[in-house]
Design an enzyme around this catalytic site. Structure first.
Site: not given
Ligand code: UD1
Length: 432
Positions: A22-23, A117, A122, A305, A327, A397
């Site tokens: 999915k991701n 969420c 996030r 996850d 995370i 989902r």
């Molecule tokens: C993606 C996955 C999600 C998974 C996560 C971590 C998708 C659609 N979703 O989510 O299922 O749980 O990776 O493997 O692929 N952060 C910041 N600033 C930013 C972006 C992120 O501080 O601009 C922080 C977040 O709060 C979190 C960490 O970085 O603590 C990792 O988040 P991120 O890897 O971005 O997760 P997603 O891409 O949202």
């Protein structure tokens, strides 16, 4: 509204085939609009998040044609709007991948700001930092993020946190920037590599995806392609834990065993047998498993996850385990539901201290989010008696044909309407 009802205690046995990730698919779909040619994507999981993103894309003029349940033809040549509404972002955060894709292709994009969420706040500061570094103006007004650029120019970007979303978003925009970009401290998840491979198959020039330095030579134009999504590492990991939790023996097919190493290593450590084949893993959990410590980390560390699934397995294993979530801050909400099934877990900050119990017992519980929902189903399949899990919209989902796949390996599980007491009674009275 529907719920799952299941009778636990039956070892899961047989073969299950894993769907597309999915991701990864969410990133690929967004990237697919970056060419005006047709793109054919195969092995898309038929799950709610994918359908919502496809709808968001259709809303801005992308042509989407289903060739079959898992294959779509996308054409982004008639895009007539750069704006993705809150309606979509609310349902699926990853619609924000259209920010990077539209910015790269048209030098403009507007996407409603994603909120927090169920697993915590996030931020998207790293996405914004990357777009700005490439020369875009990024403004946040009236709940929308608006990016515009006269031109995007390749640059050196250092990510302050390792972020899957920011890496994919910035990589997409940089693909169509002028000159060279370097993304440092990039995320290394398999779906980053998949999006990079996909973009390369469209004519992009991306090197280093899967390491923490990604080098991108910008190109002016991308072309059509046919591409198949990688297998879902998290769906596979979920079935692996389920096999172990039910003392079962399951062959999990259509996987890339390398992507599952962190999970295989933990299962082996606590006493399960994990056999690896070219594109399958077999998990045998014939006895009660032992305890361990798990800390979630970016890939190749243990995936966040999979945290609820491994913690649920450890809740039934012998001894004391410690699970640390590094995370997302709010990812232990399912623990209260598990406690109602008899688990002994104390959460302190981002750490869960799990005192393994002999067995869980079936009750009615609620899925707080996607992966925790799957973990509660796992608990129900291992527990004594009948378990009901509601709010299964979360599970739908991200897991394709979840209950059908589980029934295929011997689970006694059904999907019934939430308020159908008669169906509940019928299931409870069913002779097994
Ligand atoms: C993606 C996955 C999600 C998974 C996560 C971590 C998708 C659609 N979703 O989510 O299922 O749980 O990776 O493997 O692929 N952060 C910041 N600033 C930013 C972006 C992120 O501080 O601009 C922080 C977040 O709060 C979190 C960490 O970085 O603590 C990792 O988040 P991120 O890897 O971005 O997760 P997603 O891409 O949202």
């Amino acid at each position: 509204m529907e719920q799952y009802i299941m009778r636990g205690g039956q070892p899961l046995e047989g073969e299950v085939t894993i769907s597309g990730a999915k991701n990864a698919a969410l990133g690929l779909l967004a990237a697919a609009i970056m060419t005006d040619d047709d793109v054919i994507l195969e092995n898309l999981p038929d799950v709610r998040d994918i359908r919502v993103l496809l709808q968001a894309m259709q809303e801005i003029g992308v042509q989407v044609e289903y060739i079959n349940k898992n294959t779509v033809k996308i054409n982004g040549s008639h895009i007539d709007s750069m704006s993705i509404d809150y309606e979509f972002i609310r349902k699926i955060r990853a619609s924000y991948y259209l920010l990077g894709a539209l910015l790269g292709k048209y030098k403009e994009s507007h996407v409603a700001l994603p909120g927090g969420c169920n697993i915590g706040s996030r931020p998207i500061d790293q996405h914004i930092k990357g777009f700005k570094a490439l020369g875009a103006t990024v403004e946040i007004e009236q709940g929308m993020i608006a990016t515009t650029a006269e031109r995007l120019v390749g640059t050196h970007i250092y990510m302050d946190v390792v972020s899957v979303g920011a890496t994919i978003n910035v990589m997409m925009a940089a693909t169509m920037a002028e000159g060279n970009s370097i993304i440092e401290n990039a995320a290394k998840e398999p779906h980053i590599v998949d999006v990079a491979n996909f973009l390369n198959s469209m004519g992009a020039n991306i090197k280093g995806a899967g390491t923490d330095v990604i080098r991108i030579k910008g190109v002016e134009k991308l072309h059509g392609t046919e591409y198949s999504v990688i297998p879902d590492q998290i769906e596979a990991g979920t079935f692996m834990c389920m096999a172990a939790a039910t003392k079962g023996d399951v062959v999990i097919k259509n996987v890339i065993p390398k992507h599952l190493e962190a999970i295989s290593a933990k299962l082996t450590e606590i006493g399960a047998v994990v056999e690896e084949y070219d594109d399958a893993v077999r998990v045998i959990g014939t006895k009660r498993l032992g305890s361990t410590h798990v800390k979630t980390l970016p890939y190749p560390g243990f995936p966040t996850d999979m945290q609820p699934q491994i913690a649920t397995l450890l809740a039934m294993s012998e001894g004391t385990s410690i699970v640390t979530e590094s995370i997302f801050e709010n990812r232990f909400k399912y623990v209260d539901e598990l406690a109602r099934m008899g688990a002994k877990i104390v959460v302190e900050g981002n750490t869960a201290i799990i005192d393994g119990v002999e067995g869980l017992s079936g009750v009615a519980v609620s899925a707080p989010d996607l992966r925790a929902g799957a973990a509660l189903v796992m608990a129900g399949l291992a527990a004594e008696g009948v378990t009901q899990v509601d709010q299964i919209e979360y599970i739908q989902r991200g897991y394709e044909d979840f209950e059908e796949k589980l029934r295929g390996i011997g689970a006694d599980i059904q999907k019934i309407p939430v308020d159908d007491e008669r169906a509940v009674r019928r299931f409870q009275l069913k002779v097994v």
